[in-house]
Design a protein around this motif. Structure first.
Motif, PDB file in Angstrom:
ATOM      1  N   PHE A 128      25.510 -26.176  -1.193  1.00  0.00           N
ATOM      2  CA  PHE A 128      24.110 -26.527  -1.388  1.00  0.00           C
ATOM      3  C   PHE A 128      23.898 -26.964  -2.821  1.00  0.00           C
ATOM      4  N   LYS A 129      22.875 -27.788  -3.031  1.00  0.00           N
ATOM      5  CA  LYS A 129      22.525 -28.222  -4.384  1.00  0.00           C
ATOM      6  C   LYS A 129      21.444 -27.300  -4.936  1.00  0.00           C
ATOM      7  N   SER A 130      21.413 -27.131  -6.234  1.00  0.00           N
ATOM      8  CA  SER A 130      20.399 -26.297  -6.878  1.00  0.00           C
ATOM      9  C   SER A 130      19.006 -26.719  -6.419  1.00  0.00           C
ATOM     10  N   GLY A 131      18.202 -25.755  -6.012  1.00  0.00           N
ATOM     11  CA  GLY A 131      16.844 -26.035  -5.559  1.00  0.00           C
ATOM     12  C   GLY A 131      16.720 -26.253  -4.062  1.00  0.00           C
ATOM     13  N   ASP A 132      17.851 -26.385  -3.346  1.00  0.00           N
ATOM     14  CA  ASP A 132      17.776 -26.536  -1.885  1.00  0.00           C
ATOM     15  C   ASP A 132      17.073 -25.325  -1.272  1.00  0.00           C
ATOM     16  N   GLU A 133      16.332 -25.570  -0.198  1.00  0.00           N
ATOM     17  CA  GLU A 133      15.623 -24.491   0.488  1.00  0.00           C
ATOM     18  C   GLU A 133      16.508 -23.857   1.551  1.00  0.00           C
ATOM     19  N   ILE A 134      16.462 -22.538   1.616  1.00  0.00           N
ATOM     20  CA  ILE A 134      17.179 -21.786   2.635  1.00  0.00           C
ATOM     21  C   ILE A 134      16.131 -21.070   3.473  1.00  0.00           C
ATOM     22  N   ILE A 135      16.026 -21.457   4.728  1.00  0.00           N
ATOM     23  CA  ILE A 135      15.049 -20.859   5.631  1.00  0.00           C
ATOM     24  C   ILE A 135      15.610 -19.542   6.152  1.00  0.00           C
ATOM     25  N   MET A 136      14.772 -18.484   6.084  1.00  0.00           N
ATOM     26  CA  MET A 136      15.210 -17.170   6.541  1.00  0.00           C
ATOM     27  C   MET A 136      14.042 -16.408   7.141  1.00  0.00           C
ATOM     28  N   PRO A 137      14.351 -15.420   7.994  1.00  0.00           N
ATOM     29  CA  PRO A 137      13.264 -14.641   8.592  1.00  0.00           C
ATOM     30  C   PRO A 137      12.541 -13.811   7.531  1.00  0.00           C
ATOM     31  N   SER A 138      11.249 -13.632   7.719  1.00  0.00           N
ATOM     32  CA  SER A 138      10.467 -12.835   6.770  1.00  0.00           C
ATOM     33  C   SER A 138      10.829 -11.355   6.866  1.00  0.00           C
ATOM     34  N   TYR A 139      11.312 -10.919   8.008  1.00  0.00           N
ATOM     35  CA  TYR A 139      11.768  -9.539   8.176  1.00  0.00           C
ATOM     36  C   TYR A 139      13.240  -9.525   7.813  1.00  0.00           C
ATOM     37  N   ASN A 140      13.537  -9.012   6.640  1.00  0.00           N
ATOM     38  CA  ASN A 140      14.875  -9.171   6.095  1.00  0.00           C
ATOM     39  C   ASN A 140      15.180  -8.038   5.130  1.00  0.00           C
ATOM     40  N   PHE A 141      16.437  -7.901   4.747  1.00  0.00           N
ATOM     41  CA  PHE A 141      16.807  -6.975   3.687  1.00  0.00           C
ATOM     42  C   PHE A 141      16.471  -7.627   2.347  1.00  0.00           C
ATOM     43  N   PRO A 142      16.012  -6.883   1.368  1.00  0.00           N
ATOM     44  CA  PRO A 142      15.627  -7.474   0.080  1.00  0.00           C
ATOM     45  C   PRO A 142      16.767  -8.228  -0.607  1.00  0.00           C
ATOM     46  N   ILE A 143      18.015  -7.819  -0.416  1.00  0.00           N
ATOM     47  CA  ILE A 143      19.113  -8.457  -1.125  1.00  0.00           C
ATOM     48  C   ILE A 143      19.363  -9.894  -0.649  1.00  0.00           C
ATOM     49  N   VAL A 144      18.982 -10.209   0.581  1.00  0.00           N
ATOM     50  CA  VAL A 144      19.272 -11.539   1.132  1.00  0.00           C
ATOM     51  C   VAL A 144      18.621 -12.645   0.303  1.00  0.00           C
ATOM     52  N   PRO A 145      17.312 -12.608   0.043  1.00  0.00           N
ATOM     53  CA  PRO A 145      16.747 -13.671  -0.808  1.00  0.00           C
ATOM     54  C   PRO A 145      17.208 -13.582  -2.258  1.00  0.00           C
ATOM     55  N   ILE A 146      17.584 -12.383  -2.715  1.00  0.00           N
ATOM     56  CA  ILE A 146      18.075 -12.250  -4.091  1.00  0.00           C
ATOM     57  C   ILE A 146      19.366 -13.041  -4.262  1.00  0.00           C
ATOM     58  N   VAL A 147      20.278 -12.935  -3.302  1.00  0.00           N
ATOM     59  CA  VAL A 147      21.536 -13.696  -3.374  1.00  0.00           C
ATOM     60  C   VAL A 147      21.246 -15.193  -3.339  1.00  0.00           C
ATOM     61  N   VAL A 148      20.306 -15.598  -2.492  1.00  0.00           N
ATOM     62  CA  VAL A 148      19.921 -17.015  -2.413  1.00  0.00           C
ATOM     63  C   VAL A 148      19.450 -17.494  -3.787  1.00  0.00           C
ATOM     64  N   LYS A 149      18.596 -16.709  -4.429  1.00  0.00           N
ATOM     65  CA  LYS A 149      18.085 -17.087  -5.752  1.00  0.00           C
ATOM     66  C   LYS A 149      19.179 -17.061  -6.816  1.00  0.00           C
ATOM     67  N   LYS A 187      16.319 -21.866  -3.055  1.00  0.00           N
ATOM     68  CA  LYS A 187      14.945 -21.393  -2.860  1.00  0.00           C
ATOM     69  C   LYS A 187      14.803 -20.751  -1.480  1.00  0.00           C
ATOM     70  N   PRO A 188      14.556 -19.428  -1.426  1.00  0.00           N
ATOM     71  CA  PRO A 188      14.330 -18.804  -0.122  1.00  0.00           C
ATOM     72  C   PRO A 188      12.963 -19.205   0.435  1.00  0.00           C
ATOM     73  N   VAL A 189      12.938 -19.582   1.699  1.00  0.00           N
ATOM     74  CA  VAL A 189      11.688 -19.932   2.384  1.00  0.00           C
ATOM     75  C   VAL A 189      11.584 -19.011   3.592  1.00  0.00           C
ATOM     76  N   PHE A 190      10.525 -18.209   3.605  1.00  0.00           N
ATOM     77  CA  PHE A 190      10.370 -17.212   4.660  1.00  0.00           C
ATOM     78  C   PHE A 190       9.574 -17.755   5.834  1.00  0.00           C
ATOM     79  N   VAL A 191      10.041 -17.419   7.025  1.00  0.00           N
ATOM     80  CA  VAL A 191       9.388 -17.851   8.259  1.00  0.00           C
ATOM     81  C   VAL A 191       9.080 -16.604   9.081  1.00  0.00           C
ATOM     82  N   ASP A 192       7.871 -16.557   9.667  1.00  0.00           N
ATOM     83  CA  ASP A 192       7.499 -15.420  10.506  1.00  0.00           C
ATOM     84  C   ASP A 192       8.503 -15.226  11.632  1.00  0.00           C
ATOM     85  N   VAL A 193       8.598 -13.994  12.087  1.00  0.00           N
ATOM     86  CA  VAL A 193       9.536 -13.657  13.151  1.00  0.00           C
ATOM     87  C   VAL A 193       8.797 -13.419  14.463  1.00  0.00           C
TER      88      VAL A 193
END
Length: 117
Positions: free
Chosen positions: A71-92, A97-103
């Protein structure tokens, strides 16, 4: 408001799992050595790939997987809003950019009707 509690995980550990764990612990080579190499070889064959690499935890696996997708810097990664906190941290950490979607209420998977928004 719902009063039901949803477990994030429910381990299913068998006696054969415990025996295999004891064998590894007895040898003392938990993260390297012939047992790990054999596991990687058998896992690669099972999933039909040339090779596999075992890592020590989920966040390392996520890091390696995302890094390998180039991925290139700044690319969006779509992920569920119900998630472990570490998941978006690794993305960042990778400059993404983590993008949360309702589940969906019944599966806790991303609701595909909300992805475009």
């Amino acid at each position: 408001m719902l009063n039901k509690i949803y477990a994030r995980q429910s381990p299913n550990i068998t006696l054969s799992d415990l025996k295999a764990l004891w064998k590894v612990l007895r040898v003392g080579q938990v993260s390297y050595g012939p047992m790990v190499e054999e596991f990687e070889k058998q896992f690669a064959a099972y999933v039909g790939v040339r090779s596999a690499c075992m890592v020590n935890m989920g966040r390392t696996a996520e890091f390696v997987a995302l890094k390998g997708l180039n991925f290139k810097s700044g690319d969006e990664i779509i992920m569920p809003s119900y998630n472990f906190p570490i998941v978006p941290i690794v993305v960042k950490m990778l400059g993404l950019k983590p993008v949360f979607v309702d589940v969906e209420e019944d599966t806790f998977n991303i609701n595909p009707l909300h992805i475009e928004a």
